[in-house]
Design an enzyme around this catalytic site. Structure first.
Site, PDB file in Angstrom:
ATOM      1  N   THR B  46       0.860  -1.173   0.000  1.00  0.00           N
ATOM      2  CA  THR B  46       0.000   0.000   0.000  1.00  0.00           C
ATOM      3  C   THR B  46       0.901   1.230   0.000  1.00  0.00           C
ATOM      4  OG1 THR B  46      -1.838   1.138   1.053  1.00  0.00           O
ATOM      5  CG2 THR B  46      -0.355  -0.018   2.536  1.00  0.00           C
ATOM      6  N   GLU B  47       0.555   2.219  -0.823  1.00  0.00           N
ATOM      7  CA  GLU B  47       1.510   3.295  -1.111  1.00  0.00           C
ATOM      8  C   GLU B  47       1.758   4.218   0.082  1.00  0.00           C
ATOM      9  OE1 GLU B  47      -1.341   2.766  -2.778  1.00  0.00           O
ATOM     10  OE2 GLU B  47      -2.343   4.641  -3.319  1.00  0.00           O
ATOM     11  N   ASN B  48       0.920   4.122   1.130  1.00  0.00           N
ATOM     12  CA  ASN B  48       1.221   4.917   2.318  1.00  0.00           C
ATOM     13  C   ASN B  48       2.277   4.260   3.200  1.00  0.00           C
ATOM     14  OD1 ASN B  48      -0.955   3.061   2.692  1.00  0.00           O
ATOM     15  ND2 ASN B  48      -1.338   3.950   4.700  1.00  0.00           N
TER      16      ASN B  48
END
Lengths: 234, 224
Positions: B46-48
């Site tokens: 997940t890009e966070n």
């Protein structure tokens, strides 16, 4: 402007939130960590809302908080002139402020935002990326062909002050983060003249595992103990 | 999430091989995680800032510091790692994420997509969509075949702003699956009970037909 943080320390880095944000002048450019409210320095932002000099601000942050919370409150207080980030549609107050001409917005793809901050902290003036090529967000960008592929030029970002959130600091200002609350915080801690880190806990020097430190202390100028609950997801 | 959305998510699963590193976008793509037969065999990024996203926690186990890019609470699997946003997008743009599953508002005849902005509206949110589309090794679109008003989402040319010039690799809807080959859409699968005529009527872009399991479709067409 950055204080020499590796020299012998004659004074604690710990400040009250109000004392720390008093260093922020009108018209300042701020970087503020967090992905929505997760990893946002909420205690420092609350103090910012009470600081009369914190106005006409340019805020570099992925989002502007949520309605009335975090940076969303700073916006409602009328302190934000311009926002630079990647995702503002989750806060309807931002959409309204922009529609009414009260808020200027510079939208960047999230990876371009992160890399602009990283580069700014690393002394890099700009970089080339394929992201945004041929889209509305790439309009007006200089282009260059590298190894046969088209890239867009992006300038790096730098701020007067970065407000970041970590889980724990030692007394020197070394920082360790918590899970996905890390997000933009370590990058922002490198890319401003003055760095204020809000933390849950401050431990003696030597108590942190050097292998676990994500932000070395030379980046950090002031520490503020958090008094707000951590920002949860939606 | 509706039954249709879950059917689309389930139809994406065969396109995800064991061991893949996968980023799931917001909406229907997020549902794909619930349909993976062996979630341990896939690494969700997940890009966070997390590689190794685990299932949604019970309400009493929610950690406010642990969310996915849709800001919903998640868990971390054994072997997970956390990293800063710049490193996360380095993984994405640098081609280290094998598969991105994204939603779409429109798909054009070349397989390029629009999924981040509406025409004539202020452009105020993009998130990681452009980076994922540019950088993931393979991009799979998971979308309803038509818009809410019944209009085609697969169109000759996008009227909504494009997310990138790079075409996607696979388009999965509740009715059909297309691959993108040499700049053209190729219909490779029909869902049970869906006829080729239905797809033709509800697709506003030209496509080639090369069904991978024609016998099954003839049967389903007979029953339709």
């Amino acid at each position: 402007m950055s204080q020499t943080n590796s020299a012998t320390r004659d004074r604690s880095l710990v400040r009250g939130a109000a004392e720390a944000v008093a260093l922020i002048r009108p018209g300042a450019t701020l970087m503020v960590g967090g992905f929505g409210l997760v990893g946002a320095p909420l205690t420092v932002i609350e103090a910012l809302c009470e600081s009369p000099d914190a106005r006409d601000l340019t805020v570099i942050s992925n989002n502007l908080g949520e309605p009335g919370r975090g940076l969303g409150r700073l916006l409602l207080e009328g302190r934000v002139r311009k926002a630079i980030g990647s995702y503002f549609t989750s806060n309807p107050d931002v959409v309204r402020a922009h529609a009414e001409g009260r808020l200027e917005i510079d939208l960047l793809p999230q990876g371009t935002l992160a890399e602009s901050i990283r580069a700014g902290g690393a002394g890099i003036g700009g970089f080339y990326t394929k992201t945004g090529l041929g889209t509305l967000l790439g309009e007006g960008c200089e282009e260059r062909v590298i190894r046969g592929e088209r890239y867009l030029f992006r300038e790096s970002l730098h701020a007067d002050v970065a407000l970041v959130r970590a889980r724990v600091a030692d007394e020197l200002g070394n920082l360790v983060y918590s899970k996905t609350a890390r997000n933009f915080n370590p990058d922002m801690a490198t890319a401003a003249d003055l760095v204020i880190a809000e933390v849950d806990e401050i431990v003696p020097v030597g108590a942190l595992d050097p292998e676990a430190i994500v932000t070395p202390h030379l980046f950090v100028d002031h520490l503020v103990l958090s008094t707000t609950a951590r920002g949860a997801g939606k | 999430m509706s039954d249709v959305q879950n059917r689309i998510a389930a139809r994406v699963v065969p396109h995800i091989p064991p061991g893949a590193v996968v980023n799931l976008g917001i909406g229907i793509p997020t549902l794909v995680a619930d349909h993976l037969p062996d979630a341990d065999a896939v690494f969700l990024q997940t890009e966070n800032g997390l590689l190794g996203v685990g299932p949604t926690p019970a309400p009493e186990d929610v950690d406010p510091d642990l969310v996915h890019a849709g800001k919903q609470p998640v868990t971390a699997r054994p072997g997970a790692s956390y990293f800063a946003s710049s490193a996360s997008f380095g993984m994405i743009r640098g081609g280290h994420v094998g598969i991105a599953v994204l939603g779409a508002l429109q798909i054009d005849a070349q397989g390029r997509i629009a999924n981040w902005a509406l025409p004539g509206k202020p452009v105020l949110g993009v998130g990681g969509a452009m980076d994922l589309l540019v950088g993931a090794k393979r991009v799979i679109v998971a979308t309803t075949h038509t818009a809410k008003d019944g209009s085609a989402k697969i169109v000759a040319e996008c009227t909504f702003p494009l997310t990138a010039l790079r075409p996607v690799d696979v388009v999965v809807t509740e009715a059909a699956t297309f691959t993108v080959e040499n700049g053209e859409l190729v219909l490779v699968d029909l869902a049970d009970g869906v006829t080729l005529d239905w797809v033709r009527e509800h697709t506003a872009a030209p496509f080639r037909t090369a069904l991978r399991n024609p016998a099954r479709h003839e049967e389903s067409i007979d029953h339709a």
